[in-house]
Design an enzyme around this catalytic site. Structure first.
Site, PDB file in Angstrom:
ATOM      1  N   SER A  37     -27.270 -18.236 -39.129  1.00 12.88           N
ATOM      2  CA  SER A  37     -26.964 -17.047 -39.926  1.00 12.88           C
ATOM      3  C   SER A  37     -25.849 -17.271 -40.939  1.00 12.88           C
ATOM      4  O   SER A  37     -25.730 -16.515 -41.903  1.00 12.88           O
ATOM      5  CB  SER A  37     -26.599 -15.882 -39.005  1.00 12.88           C
ATOM      6  OG  SER A  37     -25.517 -16.240 -38.152  1.00 12.88           O
ATOM      7  N   HIS A 259     -19.601 -12.582 -40.643  1.00 13.52           N
ATOM      8  CA  HIS A 259     -20.492 -13.459 -41.416  1.00 13.52           C
ATOM      9  C   HIS A 259     -20.058 -13.477 -42.879  1.00 13.52           C
ATOM     10  O   HIS A 259     -19.314 -12.591 -43.324  1.00 13.52           O
ATOM     11  CB  HIS A 259     -21.944 -12.985 -41.309  1.00 13.52           C
ATOM     12  CG  HIS A 259     -22.611 -13.357 -40.024  1.00 13.52           C
ATOM     13  ND1 HIS A 259     -22.378 -12.670 -38.855  1.00 13.52           N
ATOM     14  CD2 HIS A 259     -23.483 -14.349 -39.710  1.00 13.52           C
ATOM     15  CE1 HIS A 259     -23.090 -13.221 -37.877  1.00 13.52           C
ATOM     16  NE2 HIS A 259     -23.763 -14.243 -38.371  1.00 13.52           N
TER      17      HIS A 259
END
Length: 277
Positions: A37, A259
């Site tokens: 990710s 992220h």
């Protein structure tokens, strides 16, 4: 004599050009992006693959645009090294399937899920200041052994084997392996990011340990390590939204918690493209 001089200069210039630069003058690079990710870009719009929550604005797409490359992006959120050769979620094809003898460039972003780093980061959240809770550093280093460091070290040989397999499947490709960015500055920024200072320093130190392992395995297996940690200093989860490359527990933009943000993906894509030239 003049023609000979011009010919010699032409040969010299051609020799100075990188293989990728020379390739770009003829036809588009065949670029394959593998990874988790940190490369896929979950929740960053537009999303182009729901099972893998892959974004068209992730760093492989940014790098491909800058390189004029033809991209095959098989990055997938939640991926670990076994998903390179097996079906992720039971139905997503192995990422290795995208590699071909004609592949020119491969980027790899992997290791955090294999070592349990993301889960560890979530376990370090403390909504109240010390000492109203339990330090995750104390938990992970109880008995004098750093469990996360040991897990990262154990992941190293698997990463090395994966890089060897990529070389075998794409023998003509240059391989770039990206590390992970600067998530927390020294001392953190509690309560903006609800992790105690001691735990924040421990977490970033663990990420740095992971980056060193990735760099070591890359060098030992014929790949180039791309440092994202140093350029992202000052753009961590504590930074103002306008300067943030990595989101905190509560994102300030269309990105998943913990992220890269859209800005981060743009910056990382630029770094990857520069490393590929």
């Amino acid at each position: 004599m003049k023609q000979r001089v011009l010919l010699a200069v032409g040969v010299l210039v051609a020799g100075l050009l990188s293989p990728l630069a020379a390739h770009a003058a003829s036809e588009p690079l065949e670029y394959v992006a593998l990874g988790d990710s940190s490369a896929a870009g979950p929740l960053i719009l537009p999303q182009i693959d729901l099972p893998c929550t892959r974004s068209a604005a992730n760093y492989p797409h940014v790098a491909a645009a800058k390189l004029g490359a033809r991209l095959t992006d098989v990055t997938c959120s939640g991926a670990a090294i076994p998903d390179f050769s097996g079906k992720q979620f039971g139905f997503v094809p192995p990422q290795y399937d995208a590699l071909k003898p004609t592949t020119d460039l491969v980027t790899v972003a992997i290791g955090a899920n294999d070592s349990g780093l993301f889960q560890a980061a979530l376990s370090c959240i403390n909504l109240l200041p010390a000492p109203a809770g339990v330090s995750c550093k104390a938990r992970y280093t109880a008995g004098g052994k750093d469990q996360l460091a040991a897990s990262i070290d154990a992941t190293g040989p698997a990463l090395g084997k994966a890089l060897d397999r990529i070389h075998a499947l794409a023998p003509n490709a240059r391989i770039l392996v990206t590390g992970y960015g600067t998530y927390l500055r020294p001392g953190g920024c509690f309560p903006q990011v609800p992790v105690w200072p001691v735990d924040g320093d421990y977490l970033q130190g663990t990420i740095d340990h992971l980056n060193r392992m990735i760099a070591t395995q890359s060098a030992a297996h014929g790949a180039t390590y791309v440092d994202l940690r140093t350029p992202s200093t000052g753009h961590d989860t504590c930074a103002p939204e306008s300067q943030r490359w990595l989101e905190g527990l509560i994102p300030g933009s269309d990105a998943a918690p913990l992220h890269p943000s859209r800005q981060g993906m743009a910056a990382f894509g630029t770094l990857v493209a520069a490393a590929a030239k």
